[in-house]
Enzyme design. Structure first.
Site, PDB file in Angstrom:
ATOM      1  N   TYR A  36       0.756  -1.065  -0.037  1.00 41.16           N
ATOM      2  CA  TYR A  36       0.111   0.054  -0.018  1.00 41.16           C
ATOM      3  C   TYR A  36       0.948   1.390   0.106  1.00 41.16           C
ATOM      4  CZ  TYR A  36      -2.724   3.714   2.081  1.00 41.16           C
ATOM      5  OH  TYR A  36      -3.397   5.011   2.321  1.00 41.16           O
ATOM      6  N   PRO A  89       1.614  15.176   3.367  1.00 41.65           N
ATOM      7  CA  PRO A  89       0.577  14.552   3.959  1.00 41.65           C
ATOM      8  C   PRO A  89       0.536  13.238   3.583  1.00 41.65           C
ATOM      9  CG  PRO A  89      -0.050  16.071   2.292  1.00 41.65           C
ATOM     10  CD  PRO A  89       1.440  16.283   2.408  1.00 41.65           C
ATOM     11  N   ALA A  91      -1.655   9.438   4.592  1.00 40.18           N
ATOM     12  CA  ALA A  91      -2.936   9.187   5.348  1.00 40.18           C
ATOM     13  C   ALA A  91      -2.401   7.805   6.277  1.00 40.18           C
ATOM     14  CB  ALA A  91      -3.853   8.672   4.398  1.00 40.18           C
ATOM     15  N   SER A 118      -2.318  14.916   7.167  1.00 40.65           N
ATOM     16  CA  SER A 118      -3.487  14.490   6.155  1.00 40.65           C
ATOM     17  C   SER A 118      -4.821  14.690   6.851  1.00 40.65           C
ATOM     18  CB  SER A 118      -3.129  13.245   5.819  1.00 40.65           C
ATOM     19  OG  SER A 118      -4.118  12.483   4.957  1.00 40.65           O
ATOM     20  N   THR A 167      -5.593  19.310  -1.508  1.00 44.31           N
ATOM     21  CA  THR A 167      -5.152  18.393  -2.398  1.00 44.31           C
ATOM     22  C   THR A 167      -6.486  18.051  -3.348  1.00 44.31           C
ATOM     23  OG1 THR A 167      -3.752  17.395  -0.838  1.00 44.31           O
ATOM     24  CG2 THR A 167      -4.524  16.241  -2.720  1.00 44.31           C
ATOM     25  N   LYS A 232      -2.618  21.479  -3.927  1.00 42.48           N
ATOM     26  CA  LYS A 232      -1.533  20.611  -4.172  1.00 42.48           C
ATOM     27  C   LYS A 232      -2.145  19.371  -5.311  1.00 42.48           C
ATOM     28  CE  LYS A 232       0.662  16.568  -1.858  1.00 42.48           C
ATOM     29  NZ  LYS A 232      -0.015  15.412  -1.899  1.00 42.48           N
ATOM     30  N   SER A 254       2.862  18.416  -8.010  1.00 38.12           N
ATOM     31  CA  SER A 254       2.770  16.876  -7.709  1.00 38.12           C
ATOM     32  C   SER A 254       1.810  16.243  -8.538  1.00 38.12           C
ATOM     33  CB  SER A 254       2.206  16.820  -6.185  1.00 38.12           C
ATOM     34  OG  SER A 254       1.993  15.656  -5.830  1.00 38.12           O
ATOM     35  N   HIS A 256       0.929  13.307  -6.957  1.00 38.52           N
ATOM     36  CA  HIS A 256       0.609  12.306  -5.532  1.00 38.52           C
ATOM     37  C   HIS A 256       1.449  11.159  -5.801  1.00 38.52           C
ATOM     38  CE1 HIS A 256      -3.208  12.378  -3.238  1.00 38.52           C
ATOM     39  NE2 HIS A 256      -2.529  11.338  -2.837  1.00 38.52           N
ATOM     40  N   ARG A 259       0.427   7.872  -7.583  1.00 34.56           N
ATOM     41  CA  ARG A 259      -0.823   7.140  -7.143  1.00 34.56           C
ATOM     42  C   ARG A 259      -1.999   7.142  -7.714  1.00 34.56           C
ATOM     43  NH1 ARG A 259       0.886   4.599  -2.286  1.00 34.56           N
ATOM     44  NH2 ARG A 259      -0.850   4.645  -1.258  1.00 34.56           N
ATOM     45  N   ASP A 287       6.805  18.121  -5.079  1.00 35.40           N
ATOM     46  CA  ASP A 287       6.834  16.627  -4.548  1.00 35.40           C
ATOM     47  C   ASP A 287       6.759  15.649  -5.724  1.00 35.40           C
ATOM     48  OD1 ASP A 287       4.054  15.288  -4.562  1.00 35.40           O
ATOM     49  OD2 ASP A 287       3.922  15.809  -2.699  1.00 35.40           O
ATOM     50  N   ARG A 291      14.331  11.484  -3.236  1.00 37.19           N
ATOM     51  CA  ARG A 291      14.815  10.279  -2.380  1.00 37.19           C
ATOM     52  C   ARG A 291      16.214  10.535  -1.728  1.00 37.19           C
ATOM     53  NH1 ARG A 291      10.605   9.295  -2.957  1.00 37.19           N
ATOM     54  NH2 ARG A 291       9.499   7.471  -3.857  1.00 37.19           N
ATOM     55  N   ARG A 311       7.301   8.732   0.878  1.00 36.54           N
ATOM     56  CA  ARG A 311       7.557   7.641   1.324  1.00 36.54           C
ATOM     57  C   ARG A 311       8.971   7.703   2.249  1.00 36.54           C
ATOM     58  NH1 ARG A 311       5.538   7.296  -3.955  1.00 36.54           N
ATOM     59  NH2 ARG A 311       3.697   5.911  -4.232  1.00 36.54           N
TER      60      ARG A 311
END
Ligand code: FNR
Length: 365
Positions: A36, A89, A91, A118, A167, A232, A254, A256, A259, A287, A291, A311
């Site tokens: 996820y 943010p 979740a 979030s 967002t 966003k 962004s 996201h 995703r 964003d 990394r 992440r």
């Protein structure tokens, strides 16, 4: 099934970069939660593009420069931040560590940065801000209609959130994980039942999208609050222009983290045209795909005022809670400082397009 390793209470040995946390996190999360967190959407095309696009930007070494007074400080919406790394943010953070969002909040504060909480947080907005000990940013998702949206917004403002990030790129939230019983979006009212549709109606257009925000709702939202408001999920310069014309204070370029719409271009590829369009009339944050500190430098060189990371800080959270998150932020800052030193740069303002070289065949501009 393999036993999950326990969370750590100190940072692990041998960590040199945020990505070193990846394997520690994976060993401490159930596979479905790991998937996820890490997945993009459909074929992961945008997720991969977000990462690879950074390879097309090259950093030019400038040895012998005097960088002794260098620093990474910025000012955003009246707040001085020691570095330009904001926690994006994300979740349901209790999925990754029992201390959830509060741990991220503590880490951001300890590192003198910011955390955008979030709408789908798994702890109360009040508890998170109290763990931070400073005003935080609040990420708003539209709550089906204006009345419910305003209620959530007013709660965040009353709790002390100082900047609102709305967002807009994920109007349809398809659950890709069955949440454990103890973890839920505790700050939201239960959703109203989905409208009954006739067989001729579309679940997308007449169902989900009937409850999604539109431009007139953004105009309405702007009128409701005097706090800084960012939007966003921007990738098109025309949308960015509209956001600024509606009086918003900035936006986040962004996709996201790859995703939502698979096939959306790498987020970085759309930063330069949006920066050109906005031309200093609002703040541009970036964003998706950052990394390491060199990636941060590249995004700033392409015109971002600050960046959000997703992440990588969750890898730190899943490994060692607040200490892990704080360490990830510190590592990113160290890498950014090192990159600045090697490129002869002493402040964030000096990180400009002249400091980088863009591969001609993969020009993100
Ligand atoms: C997100 N993101 C996100 N964005 C948002 O505005 N509200 C949210 O609740 C969430 N939730 C969320 C969950 C997970 C598991 C991920 C990975 C992402 C998107 C997030 O804010 C950010 O845009 C991306 O994570 C940035 O990409 P990287 O840094 O993860 O590559």
């Amino acid at each position: 099934m393999n036993e999950l390793l326990p969370k750590l209470s100190t940072v692990p040995e041998g960590i040199h970069s945020p990505s070193d946390y990846l394997s520690y996190a994976k060993e401490r999360l159930p596979p479905e939660i790991w998937r996820y967190l890490e997945e993009g959407s459909a074929n992961n095309v945008s997720l991969q593009a977000n990462l690879h696009v950074f390879d097309s930007i090259h950093l030019i070494p400038r040895p012998l420069s005097d960088v002794r007074s260098g620093h990474t400080q910025i000012t955003l919406f009246g707040q001085t931040l020691t570095h330009p790394v904001i926690l994006a943010p994300l979740a349901y953070q209790r999925l990754y560590h029992p201390h959830g969002e509060s741990a991220s909040a503590m880490a951001a504060s300890a590192q003198e940065g910011q955390f955008c909480v979030s709408s789908l947080a798994s702890q109360t907005l009040e508890d998170i801000i109290s763990a931070a000990g400073q005003p935080l940013w609040f990420q708003l998702y539209w709550q089906e209609n204006r009345e419910r949206t305003l209620k959530l917004l007013q709660r965040a403002i009353a709790a002390g959130y100082s900047t609102i990030v709305f967002t807009v790129d994920a109007p349809i939230k398809q659950a890709t994980i069955q949440l454990p019983a103890a973890i839920r979006p505790v700050n939201l009212d239960f959703p109203t039942p989905f409208p009954t549709l006739s067989p001729q109606q579309s679940q997308v257009f007449d169902g989900w999208m009937a409850q999604a925000p539109r431009w007139e709702d953004l105009a309405w939202l702007r009128d409701q609050i005097s706090l800084p408001l960012l939007v966003k999920g921007m990738l098109h310069p025309e949308d960015a222009e509209k956001v600024i014309n509606l009086g918003c204070d900035g936006l986040v370029v962004s996709n996201h983290g790859g995703r939502v719409l698979d096939g959306a271009p790498a987020s970085l590829a759309h930063l330069p045209p949006i920066v050109r369009t906005i031309s200093g009339r609002g703040k541009v944050l970036f964003d998706s795909g950052i990394r390491n500190g060199r990636d941060i430098y590249k995004a700033l060189a392409l015109g971002a005022d600050a960046v959000m990371i997703g992440r990588p800080y969750i890898w730190g959270l899943a490994t060692a809670g607040a200490i892990g998150v704080a360490h990830v932020i510190r590592l990113l800052r160290d890498e950014l400082e090192l990159t600045m030193a090697l490129t002869g740069t002493t402040s964030i303002q000096e990180i400009t397009k002249e400091k980088i070289q863009i591969s001609r065949n993969q020009d993100p501009d």
